[in-house]
Design a protein around this motif. Structure first.
Motif, PDB file in Angstrom:
ATOM      1  N   GLY A  60       1.063  -1.151   0.090  1.00  0.00           N
ATOM      2  CA  GLY A  60      -0.057   0.139   0.014  1.00  0.00           C
ATOM      3  C   GLY A  60       0.764   1.441   0.191  1.00  0.00           C
ATOM      4  N   MET A  61       2.005   1.140   0.084  1.00  0.00           N
ATOM      5  CA  MET A  61       3.018   2.300   0.191  1.00  0.00           C
ATOM      6  C   MET A  61       3.777   2.643  -1.001  1.00  0.00           C
ATOM      7  SD  MET A  61       4.695   1.310   4.091  1.00  0.00           S
ATOM      8  CE  MET A  61       5.895   2.719   4.175  1.00  0.00           C
ATOM      9  N   LEU A  62       3.358   1.785  -2.087  1.00  0.00           N
ATOM     10  CA  LEU A  62       3.893   1.687  -3.261  1.00  0.00           C
ATOM     11  C   LEU A  62       2.674   2.141  -4.291  1.00  0.00           C
ATOM     12  CD1 LEU A  62       5.892  -1.546  -3.415  1.00  0.00           C
ATOM     13  CD2 LEU A  62       6.785   0.742  -2.672  1.00  0.00           C
ATOM     14  N   TYR A  63       3.270   2.720  -5.579  1.00  0.00           N
ATOM     15  CA  TYR A  63       2.170   3.310  -6.475  1.00  0.00           C
ATOM     16  C   TYR A  63       1.844   2.184  -7.399  1.00  0.00           C
ATOM     17  CZ  TYR A  63      -0.750   6.727  -8.580  1.00  0.00           C
ATOM     18  OH  TYR A  63      -1.685   7.231  -9.288  1.00  0.00           O
ATOM     19  N   ASN A  64       0.882   1.853  -8.094  1.00  0.00           N
ATOM     20  CA  ASN A  64       0.614   1.143  -9.035  1.00  0.00           C
ATOM     21  C   ASN A  64       0.772   1.299 -10.366  1.00  0.00           C
ATOM     22  OD1 ASN A  64      -0.485  -1.032 -10.519  1.00  0.00           O
ATOM     23  ND2 ASN A  64      -2.369  -1.474  -9.515  1.00  0.00           N
ATOM     24  N   TYR A  65       1.773   1.043 -11.082  1.00  0.00           N
ATOM     25  CA  TYR A  65       2.174   1.440 -12.411  1.00  0.00           C
ATOM     26  C   TYR A  65       1.503   0.695 -13.526  1.00  0.00           C
ATOM     27  CZ  TYR A  65       4.871   5.564 -10.883  1.00  0.00           C
ATOM     28  OH  TYR A  65       5.213   6.683 -10.249  1.00  0.00           O
ATOM     29  N   LEU A  84       0.598  12.179  -9.986  1.00  0.00           N
ATOM     30  CA  LEU A  84       2.028  12.373 -10.314  1.00  0.00           C
ATOM     31  C   LEU A  84       2.475  12.717  -8.672  1.00  0.00           C
ATOM     32  CD1 LEU A  84       4.658  11.833 -11.963  1.00  0.00           C
ATOM     33  CD2 LEU A  84       4.238  13.985 -12.798  1.00  0.00           C
ATOM     34  N   ILE A  85       1.894  13.619  -8.267  1.00  0.00           N
ATOM     35  CA  ILE A  85       2.298  14.246  -7.086  1.00  0.00           C
ATOM     36  C   ILE A  85       2.104  13.225  -5.778  1.00  0.00           C
ATOM     37  CG2 ILE A  85       2.068  15.918  -5.039  1.00  0.00           C
ATOM     38  CD1 ILE A  85       1.098  17.880  -7.263  1.00  0.00           C
ATOM     39  N   THR A  86       0.979  12.517  -5.973  1.00  0.00           N
ATOM     40  CA  THR A  86       0.611  11.422  -4.972  1.00  0.00           C
ATOM     41  C   THR A  86       1.598  10.162  -5.053  1.00  0.00           C
ATOM     42  OG1 THR A  86      -1.598  11.792  -5.224  1.00  0.00           O
ATOM     43  CG2 THR A  86      -0.976   9.661  -4.289  1.00  0.00           C
ATOM     44  N   ALA A  87       2.247  10.123  -6.217  1.00  0.00           N
ATOM     45  CA  ALA A  87       3.087   8.741  -6.659  1.00  0.00           C
ATOM     46  C   ALA A  87       4.486   9.280  -6.288  1.00  0.00           C
ATOM     47  CB  ALA A  87       3.056   8.585  -8.127  1.00  0.00           C
ATOM     48  N   SER A  88       4.885  10.601  -6.218  1.00  0.00           N
ATOM     49  CA  SER A  88       6.031  11.066  -5.684  1.00  0.00           C
ATOM     50  C   SER A  88       6.296  10.937  -4.112  1.00  0.00           C
ATOM     51  CB  SER A  88       6.481  12.517  -6.146  1.00  0.00           C
ATOM     52  OG  SER A  88       5.700  13.357  -5.614  1.00  0.00           O
ATOM     53  N   SER A  91       6.739   5.269  -1.437  1.00  0.00           N
ATOM     54  CA  SER A  91       7.805   4.772  -1.275  1.00  0.00           C
ATOM     55  C   SER A  91       8.321   3.578  -2.379  1.00  0.00           C
ATOM     56  CB  SER A  91       7.899   3.640   0.177  1.00  0.00           C
ATOM     57  OG  SER A  91       7.555   4.408   1.077  1.00  0.00           O
ATOM     58  N   GLY A  92       7.957   4.034  -3.768  1.00  0.00           N
ATOM     59  CA  GLY A  92       8.291   3.359  -4.717  1.00  0.00           C
ATOM     60  C   GLY A  92       7.052   2.974  -5.689  1.00  0.00           C
ATOM     61  N   TRP A  93       7.327   1.906  -6.517  1.00  0.00           N
ATOM     62  CA  TRP A  93       6.180   1.576  -7.417  1.00  0.00           C
ATOM     63  C   TRP A  93       6.310  -0.178  -7.709  1.00  0.00           C
ATOM     64  CZ3 TRP A  93       8.545  -0.548 -11.663  1.00  0.00           C
ATOM     65  CH2 TRP A  93       9.673  -0.044 -12.006  1.00  0.00           C
ATOM     66  N   TYR A  94       5.333  -0.243  -8.455  1.00  0.00           N
ATOM     67  CA  TYR A  94       4.952  -1.674  -8.749  1.00  0.00           C
ATOM     68  C   TYR A  94       4.289  -1.917  -9.990  1.00  0.00           C
ATOM     69  CZ  TYR A  94       0.509  -2.214  -6.840  1.00  0.00           C
ATOM     70  OH  TYR A  94      -1.048  -1.961  -6.487  1.00  0.00           O
ATOM     71  N   TYR A  95       4.847  -2.997 -10.632  1.00  0.00           N
ATOM     72  CA  TYR A  95       3.925  -3.408 -11.911  1.00  0.00           C
ATOM     73  C   TYR A  95       3.223  -5.073 -11.775  1.00  0.00           C
ATOM     74  CZ  TYR A  95       4.918  -0.089 -15.765  1.00  0.00           C
ATOM     75  OH  TYR A  95       4.992   0.839 -16.594  1.00  0.00           O
ATOM     76  N   LYS A  96       2.096  -5.091 -11.865  1.00  0.00           N
ATOM     77  CA  LYS A  96       1.782  -6.463 -12.001  1.00  0.00           C
ATOM     78  C   LYS A  96       1.816  -7.384 -13.046  1.00  0.00           C
ATOM     79  CE  LYS A  96      -2.311  -5.422  -8.826  1.00  0.00           C
ATOM     80  NZ  LYS A  96      -3.880  -5.386  -8.741  1.00  0.00           N
ATOM     81  N   LEU A  97       2.539  -8.440 -12.973  1.00  0.00           N
ATOM     82  CA  LEU A  97       2.639  -9.337 -14.338  1.00  0.00           C
ATOM     83  C   LEU A  97       1.398 -10.123 -14.261  1.00  0.00           C
ATOM     84  CD1 LEU A  97       6.419 -10.443 -12.992  1.00  0.00           C
ATOM     85  CD2 LEU A  97       5.732  -8.405 -14.399  1.00  0.00           C
ATOM     86  N   GLU A  98       0.681  -9.582 -15.347  1.00  0.00           N
ATOM     87  CA  GLU A  98      -0.752  -9.807 -15.592  1.00  0.00           C
ATOM     88  C   GLU A  98      -1.067 -11.090 -16.217  1.00  0.00           C
ATOM     89  OE1 GLU A  98      -3.102  -5.832 -15.230  1.00  0.00           O
ATOM     90  OE2 GLU A  98      -1.735  -5.990 -16.959  1.00  0.00           O
ATOM     91  N   ALA A 143      12.185   6.371 -12.380  1.00  0.00           N
ATOM     92  CA  ALA A 143      11.503   7.397 -11.524  1.00  0.00           C
ATOM     93  C   ALA A 143       9.992   7.326 -11.760  1.00  0.00           C
ATOM     94  CB  ALA A 143      11.914   8.837 -11.424  1.00  0.00           C
ATOM     95  N   LEU A 144       9.473   7.214 -13.094  1.00  0.00           N
ATOM     96  CA  LEU A 144       8.001   7.516 -13.225  1.00  0.00           C
ATOM     97  C   LEU A 144       7.316   6.209 -13.686  1.00  0.00           C
ATOM     98  CD1 LEU A 144       8.409  10.743 -15.439  1.00  0.00           C
ATOM     99  CD2 LEU A 144       7.655  10.510 -12.977  1.00  0.00           C
ATOM    100  N   GLY A 145       8.017   5.145 -14.104  1.00  0.00           N
ATOM    101  CA  GLY A 145       7.427   3.902 -14.397  1.00  0.00           C
ATOM    102  C   GLY A 145       6.802   3.994 -15.912  1.00  0.00           C
ATOM    103  N   ILE A 146       7.005   4.973 -16.492  1.00  0.00           N
ATOM    104  CA  ILE A 146       6.250   5.259 -17.986  1.00  0.00           C
ATOM    105  C   ILE A 146       7.131   4.331 -18.705  1.00  0.00           C
ATOM    106  CG2 ILE A 146       5.099   7.317 -17.483  1.00  0.00           C
ATOM    107  CD1 ILE A 146       7.178   8.746 -18.612  1.00  0.00           C
ATOM    108  N   LYS A 147       6.367   3.954 -19.826  1.00  0.00           N
ATOM    109  CA  LYS A 147       7.241   3.024 -20.963  1.00  0.00           C
ATOM    110  C   LYS A 147       8.308   3.700 -21.851  1.00  0.00           C
ATOM    111  CE  LYS A 147       3.817   3.968 -24.486  1.00  0.00           C
ATOM    112  NZ  LYS A 147       2.704   4.714 -23.877  1.00  0.00           N
ATOM    113  N   LYS A 148       9.183   3.247 -22.033  1.00  0.00           N
ATOM    114  CA  LYS A 148      10.255   3.917 -22.751  1.00  0.00           C
ATOM    115  C   LYS A 148      10.095   3.888 -24.268  1.00  0.00           C
ATOM    116  CE  LYS A 148      14.617   5.520 -23.460  1.00  0.00           C
ATOM    117  NZ  LYS A 148      14.867   6.998 -23.035  1.00  0.00           N
ATOM    118  N   TYR A 149       9.542   2.840 -24.872  1.00  0.00           N
ATOM    119  CA  TYR A 149       9.478   2.725 -26.308  1.00  0.00           C
ATOM    120  C   TYR A 149       7.853   2.315 -26.567  1.00  0.00           C
ATOM    121  CZ  TYR A 149      14.099   2.034 -25.556  1.00  0.00           C
ATOM    122  OH  TYR A 149      15.596   2.031 -25.384  1.00  0.00           O
TER     123      TYR A 149
END
Length: 199
Positions: A60-65, A84-88, A91-98, A143-149
């Motif tokens: 719950g302390m991580l942001y869902n990206y 984005l302010i909330t995400a910053s 304490s970090g972020w996570y990706y679900k492997l779906e 930092a942002l968890g956004i896709k690169k490509y």
């Protein structure tokens, strides 16, 4: 409202979950994490006058990206800017492997502030034969968890941010310099003899 920006240094801890001993298991719920370690200075934790022991970081302390909440960056909507302010402040972020049974397959590689990590999805199969699964490559901003490509042009990829690599369990992504037009090609491989190229 006034927005006060403050830079807080941290070490980014990158790790993914997944049982490599049972790669064909589909009853899983695995993820990939970036956790901020803000205690980067040498210090003592414990009783007074030392720093108190930090609390454990929970999901719950991580942001869902997972669903690319900041798609379109840097051109964000007002709601995205608020998120984005909330995400910053997390304490970090996570990706679900779906995918069914999808699990992280190797340690991550960071190149120019981009995190590359691989995963493996077993084939759901009811007959008693070994059927190859699928391996995937993620490339996201540290930092942002956004896709690169944008990988949407290839129909084998999963949407625009997850690239198919092969039909086997792959290792970590590594950078390889070659004399061709693209000076840096990214490879993931289970062994030097069997390299799979990804742009």
């Amino acid at each position: 409202p006034n927005i006060v920006k403050k830079e807080v240094p941290y070490d980014a801890i990158l790790l993914g979950s997944g049982d490599r001993a049972t790669p064909t298991d589909i009853d899983t719920d695995d993820m990939f994490f970036m956790i901020k370690d803000k205690y980067i200075k040498t210090q003592k934790f414990g009783s007074t006058p030392a720093t108190s022991v930090p609390s454990a970081i929970t999901l719950g302390m991580l942001y869902n990206y997972t669903n690319d909440p900041f798609s379109g960056y840097p051109n964000l909507t007002t709601l995205q800017e608020q998120k984005l302010i909330t995400a910053s402040q997390k304490s970090g972020w996570y990706y679900k492997l779906e995918d069914d049974g999808e699990k992280n397959s190797a340690k991550a590689t960071v190149i120019d502030n981009t995190v590359y990590f691989t995963s493996y999805s077993p084939t759901v199969n009811s007959i008693c034969t070994v059927v190859p699964g699928e391996s995937w490559l993620y490339a996201v901003n540290l930092a942002l968890g956004i896709k690169k490509y944008n990988w949407s042009a290839d129909s084998e990829n999963r949407g625009d941010k997850i690239k198919k690599i092969d039909n086997q369990f792959v290792g970590e992504a590594t950078i390889v310099r070659t004399p061709v037009t693209d000076p840096c090609l990214l490879y993931t491989s289970p062994s030097p003899r069997d390299r799979q190229k990804s742009r």
